[in-house]
Design a protein around this motif. Structure first.
Motif, PDB file in Angstrom:
ATOM      1  N   ILE A 170      10.591  -7.206 -11.430  1.00 44.35           N
ATOM      2  CA  ILE A 170       9.725  -8.336 -11.075  1.00 44.35           C
ATOM      3  C   ILE A 170       9.963  -9.574 -11.931  1.00 44.35           C
ATOM      4  O   ILE A 170       9.304 -10.599 -11.726  1.00 44.35           O
ATOM      5  CB  ILE A 170       8.235  -7.935 -11.165  1.00 44.35           C
ATOM      6  CG1 ILE A 170       7.848  -7.566 -12.599  1.00 44.35           C
ATOM      7  CG2 ILE A 170       7.931  -6.796 -10.198  1.00 44.35           C
ATOM      8  CD1 ILE A 170       6.385  -7.181 -12.769  1.00 44.35           C
TER       9      ILE A 170
ATOM     10  N   TYR B 128       3.875  -4.079  -6.032  1.00 45.58           N
ATOM     11  CA  TYR B 128       5.202  -4.262  -6.625  1.00 45.58           C
ATOM     12  C   TYR B 128       5.307  -3.565  -7.978  1.00 45.58           C
ATOM     13  O   TYR B 128       6.329  -2.966  -8.310  1.00 45.58           O
ATOM     14  CB  TYR B 128       5.507  -5.753  -6.776  1.00 45.58           C
ATOM     15  CG  TYR B 128       5.712  -6.470  -5.476  1.00 45.58           C
ATOM     16  CD1 TYR B 128       6.914  -6.383  -4.780  1.00 45.58           C
ATOM     17  CD2 TYR B 128       4.689  -7.232  -4.908  1.00 45.58           C
ATOM     18  CE1 TYR B 128       7.103  -7.040  -3.569  1.00 45.58           C
ATOM     19  CE2 TYR B 128       4.868  -7.889  -3.698  1.00 45.58           C
ATOM     20  CZ  TYR B 128       6.080  -7.786  -3.035  1.00 45.58           C
ATOM     21  OH  TYR B 128       6.259  -8.437  -1.838  1.00 45.58           O
TER      22      TYR B 128
ATOM     23  N   TRP C  73       3.141 -10.394  -8.099  1.00 55.83           N
ATOM     24  CA  TRP C  73       2.684  -9.034  -8.377  1.00 55.83           C
ATOM     25  C   TRP C  73       1.240  -8.998  -8.870  1.00 55.83           C
ATOM     26  O   TRP C  73       0.619  -7.926  -8.864  1.00 55.83           O
ATOM     27  CB  TRP C  73       3.619  -8.340  -9.365  1.00 55.83           C
ATOM     28  CG  TRP C  73       3.821  -9.029 -10.681  1.00 55.83           C
ATOM     29  CD1 TRP C  73       4.830  -9.873 -11.006  1.00 55.83           C
ATOM     30  CD2 TRP C  73       2.991  -8.927 -11.853  1.00 55.83           C
ATOM     31  NE1 TRP C  73       4.696 -10.308 -12.299  1.00 55.83           N
ATOM     32  CE2 TRP C  73       3.585  -9.732 -12.845  1.00 55.83           C
ATOM     33  CE3 TRP C  73       1.835  -8.222 -12.158  1.00 55.83           C
ATOM     34  CZ2 TRP C  73       3.034  -9.866 -14.119  1.00 55.83           C
ATOM     35  CZ3 TRP C  73       1.286  -8.343 -13.432  1.00 55.83           C
ATOM     36  CH2 TRP C  73       1.886  -9.156 -14.403  1.00 55.83           C
TER      37      TRP C  73
ATOM     38  N   SER D 171      -0.449  -5.797  -6.377  1.00 57.94           N
ATOM     39  CA  SER D 171      -0.014  -4.878  -7.438  1.00 57.94           C
ATOM     40  C   SER D 171       0.917  -3.793  -6.930  1.00 57.94           C
ATOM     41  O   SER D 171       1.456  -3.003  -7.714  1.00 57.94           O
ATOM     42  CB  SER D 171      -1.233  -4.232  -8.106  1.00 57.94           C
ATOM     43  OG  SER D 171      -2.005  -3.507  -7.150  1.00 57.94           O
TER      44      SER D 171
END
Length: 210
Positions: free
Chosen positions: A42, A64, A58, A62
């Motif tokens: 990320i 990810y 993200w 969340s």
């Protein structure tokens, strides 16, 4: 879930796997795996969103982070098997890089309307996670390796941006940018493409300045 979202998650997962494998080579504990996988997965998108002054993706979703965590745990218990298929992972990484170069460019162009910003956000989205991974793991940076990497992201983001400015349909611009990035990175993997490196030359002596 639409195909673009699936591709986004898949790209995060592949990048996270390369981060977790870096942790395995350093023989880190599970926390080290989680950290390097997340930073790699990320990192590029985070920098992009911060630059564009947007909610970090993200934080808004969340899922990810959970993908990065799941990949880290999986690699922790199977790194020896994944490492034996490192070449396959490099090709998957090339797909992720190509996809992220287009996604990052599209987001930058949509938010700012600037072609320059579009190309920069595309390159950063596709490469910054890998740069952070190598820096934190103490491995040779992708910036210092001879084969082409960042240039592939530049080709993808650049061609996507040009296609959009030329008025091509969004899908055509997406595919053109993706293909450009993947072909350049694929050529580097398959044929070892690289740019000529700088060759140092003796400097002038002080008495030669006058």
């Amino acid at each position: 879930m639409n195909p673009i979202a699936l591709l986004d998650y898949a790209g995060v997962a592949v990048f996270a796997a390369t981060g977790a494998l870096a942790a395995s080579r350093k023989q880190l504990d599970i926390i080290g795996f989680l950290f390097l996988a997340s930073v790699t997965g990320i990192g590029g998108g985070t920098l992009r969103d911060v630059i564009l002054n947007l909610p970090v993706f993200w934080v808004a979703n969340s899922g990810y982070v959970l993908v990065c965590a799941a990949v880290a745990v999986l690699v922790f218990f199977s790194a020896h098997r994944v490492e034996s298929r490192w070449k396959w992972l490099l090709w998957l990484d090339a797909i992720g890089l190509a996809a992220f170069s287009v996604m990052g460019a599209a987001k930058g162009l949509a938010i700012t309307g600037s072609p320059v910003v579009s190309v920069i956000t595309g390159v950063l989205t596709a490469t910054f996670g890998g740069i952070l991974r190598d820096l934190l793991a103490g491995e040779p940076s992708v910036l210092l390796r001879p084969e082409i990497y960042v240039t592939a992201a530049l080709a993808g983001a650049g061609l996507y941006t040009l296609g959009d400015l030329a008025g091509l349909p969004p899908l055509a611009s997406d595919l053109a940018g993706f293909a450009a990035a993947f072909l350049v990175r694929g050529g580097a993997l398959k044929f070892g493409w690289s740019f000529p490196s700088y060759k140092s030359r003796p400097g002038r002596r002080p008495e030669d300045i006058l």
